[in-house]
Enzyme design. Sequence first.
Site, PDB file in Angstrom:
ATOM      1  N   TYR A 174      20.215  15.996  81.319  1.00 48.83           N
ATOM      2  CA  TYR A 174      21.240  16.649  80.516  1.00 48.83           C
ATOM      3  C   TYR A 174      20.840  16.717  79.049  1.00 48.83           C
ATOM      4  O   TYR A 174      20.888  17.790  78.423  1.00 48.83           O
ATOM      5  CB  TYR A 174      22.556  15.897  80.660  1.00 48.83           C
ATOM      6  CG  TYR A 174      23.672  16.448  79.796  1.00 48.83           C
ATOM      7  CD1 TYR A 174      24.329  17.615  80.145  1.00 48.83           C
ATOM      8  CD2 TYR A 174      24.059  15.792  78.624  1.00 48.83           C
ATOM      9  CE1 TYR A 174      25.352  18.125  79.352  1.00 48.83           C
ATOM     10  CE2 TYR A 174      25.078  16.291  77.825  1.00 48.83           C
ATOM     11  CZ  TYR A 174      25.724  17.455  78.202  1.00 48.83           C
ATOM     12  OH  TYR A 174      26.726  17.956  77.411  1.00 48.83           O
ATOM     13  N   LYS A 178      19.927  20.030  76.558  1.00 49.14           N
ATOM     14  CA  LYS A 178      20.680  20.406  75.359  1.00 49.14           C
ATOM     15  C   LYS A 178      19.770  20.467  74.128  1.00 49.14           C
ATOM     16  O   LYS A 178      20.016  21.248  73.205  1.00 49.14           O
ATOM     17  CB  LYS A 178      21.831  19.428  75.136  1.00 49.14           C
ATOM     18  CG  LYS A 178      22.930  19.537  76.187  1.00 49.14           C
ATOM     19  CD  LYS A 178      23.555  20.920  76.228  1.00 49.14           C
ATOM     20  CE  LYS A 178      24.763  20.979  77.139  1.00 49.14           C
ATOM     21  NZ  LYS A 178      25.421  22.293  77.167  1.00 49.14           N
TER      22      LYS A 178
END
Length: 252
Positions: A174, A178
Site C-alpha cells: 500500500y 502511494k
Amino acid sequence: MTDIDRLPAEIRSPEPGSVALVTGANSGIGLETARQLLGHGLTVWIGARDLEKGEQVAADLGPAAHAVQLDVMDTASIAAAANRVGELDILVNNAGVNPGGEDIDGTTLQQLRTAYETNVFGVVSVTQAFLPALRRSLHPRIVTVSSGTGSLTWSSSPNPQFDWERAKGGGLAYRSSKTAVNAVTMLTAQALGDRFKVNAIAPGLRRTNLIAGMSVGGDPTEAATGVVRLALLPDDGPTGALWSWDGNRAPW
C-alpha cells in the site's frame, strides 16, 4: 509551479453547469467528497464498480448526482464511463485499495500487483481517459487521494503524522503504491502546465472500508473538505504538490 506551504483560504466558485467525477464515490471519503461538491452547485458523477450501489447513492444525494459504472482496473469500463460522462471540469481519483501484507518478508507479489493495479495504474488509466474532456474545461482540476504513509520524507524519519517506530518497514504494498501515486501527480502536473491544477492529498487515517472492519480514525467528512479545497482551487492556486487534509503542504 507555485511553491507555497499552505493552501489559499479562498476557493473558486464553480460556474453553473460545472461537472465533477469522483471514483469510488459510493462510500467513505469519496461519498463525502461528492456530497460536498454537490453543495457547491456542481453536477457530480458517482463512479462505482457496482452500478446498483452507485445508483442508490446518487438517488440519496439528489437530482444533481448521477451514477456511472467505473472499475479503475477495467479499461473498457473506464472508456465507457468517459463516453457517458462527456464534459468534465474536476476529476477526483479517490478509488483505492489496501490489499494487506506487511514488510518485505510478509508481502506477496499478488498483494503488490493488486495495490499497483488499482492505486497507480487505475489513477493513470482514468486520468488519461478523461484528459480530452478536462482539456476542454476552463478550470481543469485533478485531485488524487494519496496517503501520508507514502511520503518518503515522513517514512524515513520520526514525525507526528503516524507512529513511525511501529510503521517502519511495514505496509510495503500500500505505502509504496502511494509513493508512486505522488510521483505520478508531480509529473502529470509538470506535463499539463499551470492551467491545470493537479494535486494529491494525504487524508489522514479515516473510518472507511479501506481496511475491512476498520473502526478507528477520523471522520471522512473532514478529509473530504480537504479534497474539495483542492478541487475548487482558484486559477492562481498551486499545482504539483502533496497536501495534508488540513491544507498544509506535505513533503514527498
